[in-house]
Design an enzyme around this catalytic site. Sequence first.
Site, mmCIF file in Angstrom:
data_model
loop_
_atom_site.group_PDB
_atom_site.id
_atom_site.type_symbol
_atom_site.label_atom_id
_atom_site.label_comp_id
_atom_site.label_asym_id
_atom_site.label_seq_id
_atom_site.Cartn_x
_atom_site.Cartn_y
_atom_site.Cartn_z
ATOM 1 N N LYS A 109 0.618 -1.023 0.220
ATOM 2 C CA LYS A 109 0.154 0.048 0.258
ATOM 3 C C LYS A 109 0.931 1.063 0.066
ATOM 4 O O LYS A 109 1.790 0.892 0.782
ATOM 5 C CB LYS A 109 -0.757 0.125 1.499
ATOM 6 C CG LYS A 109 -2.154 0.769 1.519
ATOM 7 C CD LYS A 109 -3.452 0.710 0.608
ATOM 8 C CE LYS A 109 -4.875 0.882 -0.322
ATOM 9 N NZ LYS A 109 -5.821 0.057 0.002
ATOM 10 N N SER A 362 -8.042 -5.880 -10.686
ATOM 11 C CA SER A 362 -6.833 -5.438 -10.654
ATOM 12 C C SER A 362 -6.083 -6.427 -11.345
ATOM 13 O O SER A 362 -5.184 -6.435 -12.182
ATOM 14 C CB SER A 362 -6.141 -4.565 -9.614
ATOM 15 O OG SER A 362 -6.546 -3.566 -9.219
HETATM 16 P P1 NAD Z 1 -13.500 7.244 -3.282
HETATM 17 O O1 NAD Z 1 -12.582 8.448 -3.211
HETATM 18 O O2 NAD Z 1 -13.601 7.201 -4.328
HETATM 19 O O3 NAD Z 1 -14.549 7.465 -2.116
HETATM 20 C C1 NAD Z 1 -14.596 8.445 -0.988
HETATM 21 C C2 NAD Z 1 -15.893 8.510 0.308
HETATM 22 O O4 NAD Z 1 -15.984 8.891 1.244
HETATM 23 C C3 NAD Z 1 -16.198 9.671 -1.184
HETATM 24 O O5 NAD Z 1 -17.260 10.380 -1.409
HETATM 25 C C4 NAD Z 1 -16.109 10.702 0.533
HETATM 26 O O6 NAD Z 1 -16.382 12.208 0.315
HETATM 27 C C5 NAD Z 1 -16.497 9.877 1.364
HETATM 28 N N1 NAD Z 1 -15.634 10.272 2.841
HETATM 29 C C6 NAD Z 1 -13.926 10.326 3.227
HETATM 30 N N2 NAD Z 1 -14.150 10.774 4.057
HETATM 31 C C7 NAD Z 1 -15.584 10.540 5.284
HETATM 32 C C8 NAD Z 1 -16.090 10.763 6.017
HETATM 33 N N3 NAD Z 1 -15.262 10.635 7.710
HETATM 34 N N4 NAD Z 1 -17.681 10.432 6.485
HETATM 35 C C9 NAD Z 1 -18.408 10.425 5.479
HETATM 36 N N5 NAD Z 1 -17.941 9.832 3.891
HETATM 37 C C10 NAD Z 1 -16.602 10.028 3.839
HETATM 38 O O7 NAD Z 1 -12.993 5.906 -2.598
HETATM 39 P P2 NAD Z 1 -12.910 4.490 -2.694
HETATM 40 O O8 NAD Z 1 -12.219 3.922 -3.595
HETATM 41 O O9 NAD Z 1 -14.544 4.528 -2.804
HETATM 42 O O10 NAD Z 1 -12.904 4.283 -1.134
HETATM 43 C C11 NAD Z 1 -13.557 4.117 -0.302
HETATM 44 C C12 NAD Z 1 -13.057 2.929 0.936
HETATM 45 O O11 NAD Z 1 -12.521 1.984 0.093
HETATM 46 C C13 NAD Z 1 -11.676 3.084 0.751
HETATM 47 O O12 NAD Z 1 -11.898 2.090 2.684
HETATM 48 C C14 NAD Z 1 -10.443 2.011 0.240
HETATM 49 O O13 NAD Z 1 -9.678 1.832 1.042
HETATM 50 C C15 NAD Z 1 -11.829 1.161 0.000
HETATM 51 N N6 NAD Z 1 -11.426 0.632 -0.802
HETATM 52 C C16 NAD Z 1 -11.444 1.001 -2.972
HETATM 53 C C17 NAD Z 1 -10.719 0.001 -2.949
HETATM 54 C C18 NAD Z 1 -11.281 0.894 -4.576
HETATM 55 O O14 NAD Z 1 -10.926 0.230 -5.842
HETATM 56 N N7 NAD Z 1 -11.312 1.547 -4.651
HETATM 57 C C19 NAD Z 1 -10.472 -1.248 -3.764
HETATM 58 C C20 NAD Z 1 -11.034 -1.780 -1.771
HETATM 59 C C21 NAD Z 1 -10.781 -0.658 -0.740
#
Ligand code: NAD
Length: 441
Positions: A109, A362
């Site tokens: 990461k 991925s």
């Molecule tokens: P993103 O940046 O697309 O979205 C994040 C969202 O969370 C946004 O809507 C933001 O406004 C919101 N947010 C931020 N802080 C917040 C809070 N305190 N309370 C409520 N909402 C809040 O990110 P993502 O890719 O959707 O990732 C979200 C989660 O999923 C993370 O934990 C990430 O590690 C996990 N994840 C993502 C992926 C991926 O492929 N994108 C894969 C596995 C896990």
Amino acid sequence: MSDQANGDDVFLDAIKRLDTAFEHANIDEEALEKLKHPRQTLQVSIPVRMDDGSLEIFTGYRVRHDDTRGPTKGGLRYHPDVDLSEVKALAFWMTFKCAVVGLPYGGGKGGVTVNPKKLSRMELERLSRGFIAQIADFIGPETDVPAPDVYTNSMIMGWMMDEYSKITRQRTPAVITGKPVPLGGSLGRDDATGRGAYYCIKELEQKRGWKPDEITVAVQGFGNAGQHVARLLHADGYKIVAVSDSKGGIYKEAGFDVPSLIHTKNESRVLKAVYCEGSVCEAIDADNISNEELLELDVDLLLPSALENQITEKNAKDIKAKVIVEVANGPITSEADEILKNQDGILIVPDILANAGGVTVSYFEWVQNKSGYYWDLETVHERLLEIMSREFNNVYDIMINKEIDMRTAAYVLGLNRIGEAVESLGTMKYFAADDLRATKD
Ligand code: NAD
């Protein structure tokens, strides 16, 4: 400096879960010990020329937690709270996630401590290229393969692949995944994390005999992962009654039209209670709620899809949802987990299974980049479904057979797979066994 002295809260909390799982796993203690120590950590400074001519220095990290099962794999996060402990915890979860869904990867990461919302597009590009220049010796298609995470997207992955290819003077699409499709990205990577969580929920639907239109859902975080899982569930008739982003949430008992919410959120960057006909949207009645209130709603299904540490010992006792699917990484602390476990009948589908759809596609992208042969969307969806439903059921069966919670069951599955790989290289049991030389003629 020791890990503890480094303020390693998130990481230390993350590895706490290993000891419980170890009691039910069938692996050598040496494998467990290895997993408590990330293999490599890198901290870099990234000088970036800002639009006003000033120079700003950003801090970035990349951690390779364990590479016994293959190259390390995991996203890059841009967020003001990124620190080494968080990156180590996220890398640790990636090791387990890859093992739980049976991918030939270890966990990695990375991230940069930055609020990307304050950067112009050109500053963001310079930061992304600068970061790759600093970590170029650390990553590579056969060593460590980054991907998108919070506040990084496919365009950023494209810049990074381009920069890495310039540095190495070789076009290297397999160095990073989550790229735009015209630059070697995979079809179906954009919604893979949400879709993987959705496939888990569909398995649960069958096991519990759910009727989707009777199931209420609250989604915390309306970014990539949250939007797609909400969209797919809504299309099947589930009632998405609450959603939120970093600025707060909205609630409507009758449920929202999710495509309308996605349309306005992505057009205006604001989460609004609306109903849209084509591109014409009208405000609808809904209550404003805070993120804390959203988590405590009396819903059937709660989907934390934002950041880690959202459900803690402070609010765990107020959680009323019957099922929590961890779409985000680490949304429940280990203390909160203990409190929730004692709440009658609650089921938590853990992050290392629930959000593994992203890393699975991925992996598909990496395979396609290395072979130079690209799949259609139907093939991606079929293969993702096959893996997610197989591993969901593997974890579920361990949970039932060993009478343990689902998170521990997922760790048991992951530990057994990682343990097999560690043991294949020999452990003390092998090396300290009777010396064969003594029996030779
Ligand atoms: P993103 O940046 O697309 O979205 C994040 C969202 O969370 C946004 O809507 C933001 O406004 C919101 N947010 C931020 N802080 C917040 C809070 N305190 N309370 C409520 N909402 C809040 O990110 P993502 O890719 O959707 O990732 C979200 C989660 O999923 C993370 O934990 C990430 O590690 C996990 N994840 C993502 C992926 C991926 O492929 N994108 C894969 C596995 C896990």
